[in-house]
Scaffold this motif. Structure first.
Motif, mmCIF file in Angstrom:
data_model
loop_
_atom_site.group_PDB
_atom_site.id
_atom_site.type_symbol
_atom_site.label_atom_id
_atom_site.label_comp_id
_atom_site.label_asym_id
_atom_site.label_seq_id
_atom_site.Cartn_x
_atom_site.Cartn_y
_atom_site.Cartn_z
ATOM 1 N N LYS A 1 0.824 -1.192 0.000
ATOM 2 C CA LYS A 1 0.000 0.000 0.000
ATOM 3 C C LYS A 1 0.868 1.254 0.000
ATOM 4 O O LYS A 1 1.872 1.326 0.708
ATOM 5 C CB LYS A 1 -0.894 0.028 1.247
ATOM 6 N N SER A 2 0.471 2.217 -0.775
ATOM 7 C CA SER A 2 1.136 3.517 -0.720
ATOM 8 C C SER A 2 0.836 4.174 0.620
ATOM 9 O O SER A 2 -0.293 4.116 1.121
ATOM 10 C CB SER A 2 0.623 4.419 -1.844
ATOM 11 N N VAL A 3 1.832 4.799 1.211
ATOM 12 C CA VAL A 3 1.574 5.587 2.417
ATOM 13 C C VAL A 3 0.843 6.863 2.010
ATOM 14 O O VAL A 3 0.997 7.371 0.900
ATOM 15 C CB VAL A 3 2.867 5.948 3.182
ATOM 16 N N LEU A 4 0.030 7.356 2.919
ATOM 17 C CA LEU A 4 -0.612 8.650 2.738
ATOM 18 C C LEU A 4 -0.408 9.424 4.030
ATOM 19 O O LEU A 4 -0.951 9.074 5.069
ATOM 20 C CB LEU A 4 -2.097 8.513 2.443
ATOM 21 N N PHE A 5 0.406 10.473 3.945
ATOM 22 C CA PHE A 5 0.724 11.251 5.137
ATOM 23 C C PHE A 5 -0.415 12.189 5.488
ATOM 24 O O PHE A 5 -1.087 12.752 4.622
ATOM 25 C CB PHE A 5 2.017 12.041 4.916
ATOM 26 N N ILE A 6 -0.631 12.360 6.782
ATOM 27 C CA ILE A 6 -1.742 13.151 7.310
ATOM 28 C C ILE A 6 -1.233 14.005 8.459
ATOM 29 O O ILE A 6 -0.446 13.541 9.293
ATOM 30 C CB ILE A 6 -2.880 12.231 7.804
ATOM 31 N N SER A 7 -1.670 15.255 8.510
ATOM 32 C CA SER A 7 -1.370 16.106 9.662
ATOM 33 C C SER A 7 -2.540 17.030 9.929
ATOM 34 O O SER A 7 -3.307 17.359 9.025
ATOM 35 C CB SER A 7 -0.091 16.931 9.424
ATOM 36 N N GLY A 8 -2.679 17.423 11.177
ATOM 37 C CA GLY A 8 -3.767 18.330 11.541
ATOM 38 C C GLY A 8 -3.822 18.527 13.039
ATOM 39 O O GLY A 8 -3.269 17.733 13.808
ATOM 40 N N ASP A 9 -4.517 19.570 13.448
ATOM 41 C CA ASP A 9 -4.587 19.930 14.867
ATOM 42 C C ASP A 9 -5.776 19.319 15.597
ATOM 43 O O ASP A 9 -5.828 19.356 16.827
ATOM 44 C CB ASP A 9 -4.668 21.460 15.007
ATOM 45 N N ASP A 10 -6.745 18.776 14.852
ATOM 46 C CA ASP A 10 -7.985 18.262 15.431
ATOM 47 C C ASP A 10 -7.942 16.735 15.419
ATOM 48 O O ASP A 10 -7.982 16.112 14.361
ATOM 49 C CB ASP A 10 -9.173 18.784 14.623
ATOM 50 N N ALA A 11 -7.856 16.123 16.592
ATOM 51 C CA ALA A 11 -7.665 14.673 16.683
ATOM 52 C C ALA A 11 -8.805 13.902 16.022
ATOM 53 O O ALA A 11 -8.565 12.924 15.290
ATOM 54 C CB ALA A 11 -7.519 14.251 18.145
ATOM 55 N N GLU A 12 -10.038 14.309 16.264
ATOM 56 C CA GLU A 12 -11.180 13.583 15.693
ATOM 57 C C GLU A 12 -11.204 13.731 14.177
ATOM 58 O O GLU A 12 -11.482 12.770 13.451
ATOM 59 C CB GLU A 12 -12.477 14.112 16.307
ATOM 60 N N ALA A 13 -10.868 14.914 13.675
ATOM 61 C CA ALA A 13 -10.809 15.126 12.227
ATOM 62 C C ALA A 13 -9.702 14.279 11.605
ATOM 63 O O ALA A 13 -9.889 13.671 10.537
ATOM 64 C CB ALA A 13 -10.582 16.608 11.923
ATOM 65 N N ASN A 14 -8.556 14.214 12.257
ATOM 66 C CA ASN A 14 -7.460 13.376 11.755
ATOM 67 C C ASN A 14 -7.886 11.912 11.661
ATOM 68 O O ASN A 14 -7.557 11.221 10.687
ATOM 69 C CB ASN A 14 -6.247 13.484 12.674
ATOM 70 N N GLN A 15 -8.596 11.440 12.667
ATOM 71 C CA GLN A 15 -9.042 10.043 12.675
ATOM 72 C C GLN A 15 -10.007 9.760 11.527
ATOM 73 O O GLN A 15 -9.930 8.726 10.865
ATOM 74 C CB GLN A 15 -9.695 9.714 14.017
ATOM 75 N N ARG A 16 -10.918 10.700 11.263
ATOM 76 C CA ARG A 16 -11.890 10.492 10.193
ATOM 77 C C ARG A 16 -11.227 10.522 8.822
ATOM 78 O O ARG A 16 -11.576 9.735 7.931
ATOM 79 C CB ARG A 16 -12.998 11.536 10.290
ATOM 80 N N VAL A 17 -10.255 11.400 8.640
ATOM 81 C CA VAL A 17 -9.539 11.444 7.368
ATOM 82 C C VAL A 17 -8.669 10.196 7.211
ATOM 83 O O VAL A 17 -8.551 9.639 6.110
ATOM 84 C CB VAL A 17 -8.714 12.734 7.244
ATOM 85 N N SER A 18 -8.072 9.738 8.293
ATOM 86 C CA SER A 18 -7.281 8.502 8.243
ATOM 87 C C SER A 18 -8.158 7.321 7.836
ATOM 88 O O SER A 18 -7.744 6.468 7.039
ATOM 89 C CB SER A 18 -6.635 8.226 9.603
#
Length: 210
Positions: free
Chosen positions: A142-159
């Motif tokens: 699988k290709s990695v997809l990097f994610i960053s953000g200040d909102d933990a719940e938003a990060n989880q949903r995008v992940s």
């Protein structure tokens, strides 16, 4: 999930089709959805199209997939975001693809955050080409997809959305890490276009034994 996509170029169009196929409710936010070009594109992708503001108001998550120099204006044109998550898939590339426009050391995502105080911004879907977004697996990896953000719940949903799309989501930290993501995107672009690797390659994460 109800997802609005603002910017229906290669990235936005590819993810619109893939997410629709995965069962998400996708709508394209267009400057003028009544044009023949807009209607034809939406039909070819199997999704609906409306104005950017109308698309956003009906969505839970918004993907911003415009050129980097249009990102802030396009984000503002979406109207009030409220509690919606804004996924920034843009890169502030210089015209010759030889660098990034990071005034004051701020990433493109941080510049959007400055322009939209209080917005739940997550940086993601900006580090690989659209062909990889259509099929993120190569040679059983699988290709990695990097994610960053200040909102933990938003990060989880995008992940979760990234994993659903077929990627291995890798969280890097708060939005300050988005600068590294944009630099990684520049590396991918350099390898694909200038170093002769083409666009059919991925970066994967191989962990050692526990």
């Amino acid at each position: 999930m109800k997802i609005a996509i603002v910017g229906a170029g290669h990235v936005g169009g590819t993810l619109a089709r893939r997410w629709s196929q995965l069962g998400h409710d996708v709508v394209l936010g267009q400057r003028d959805p009544s044009t023949e070009k807009a209607r034809t594109q939406a039909a070819s992708l199997g999704v609906a199209a409306t104005t950017s503001e109308a698309a956003v108001q009906s969505a839970q998550m918004v993907l911003l997939a415009t050129p980097g120099d249009a990102a802030i204006a396009a984000a503002r044109a979406c109207g009030p975001l409220g509690d919606r998550i804004l996924v920034d898939a843009t890169n502030p590339l210089k015209p010759q693809l030889d660098g990034l426009d990071h005034p004051g050391g701020l990433s493109g995502a941080q510049q959007i955050a400055q322009a939209l105080p209080g917005a739940r911004i997550v940086k993601a879907f900006n580090t690989v080409g659209f062909g990889i977004m259509a099929q993120p697996i190569r040679d059983s990896r699988k290709s990695v997809l990097f994610i960053s953000g200040d909102d933990a719940e938003a990060n989880q949903r995008v992940s979760a959305l990234a994993a659903d799309t077929g990627f291995e989501p890798v969280y890097l930290g708060d939005l300050s890490a988005s600068r590294m993501q944009e630099e990684h995107a520049l590396l991918w672009i350099h390898m694909a276009i200038k170093a002769g690797y083409g666009q059919d390659f991925i970066f994967s994460l191989c962990r050692g034994p526990a």
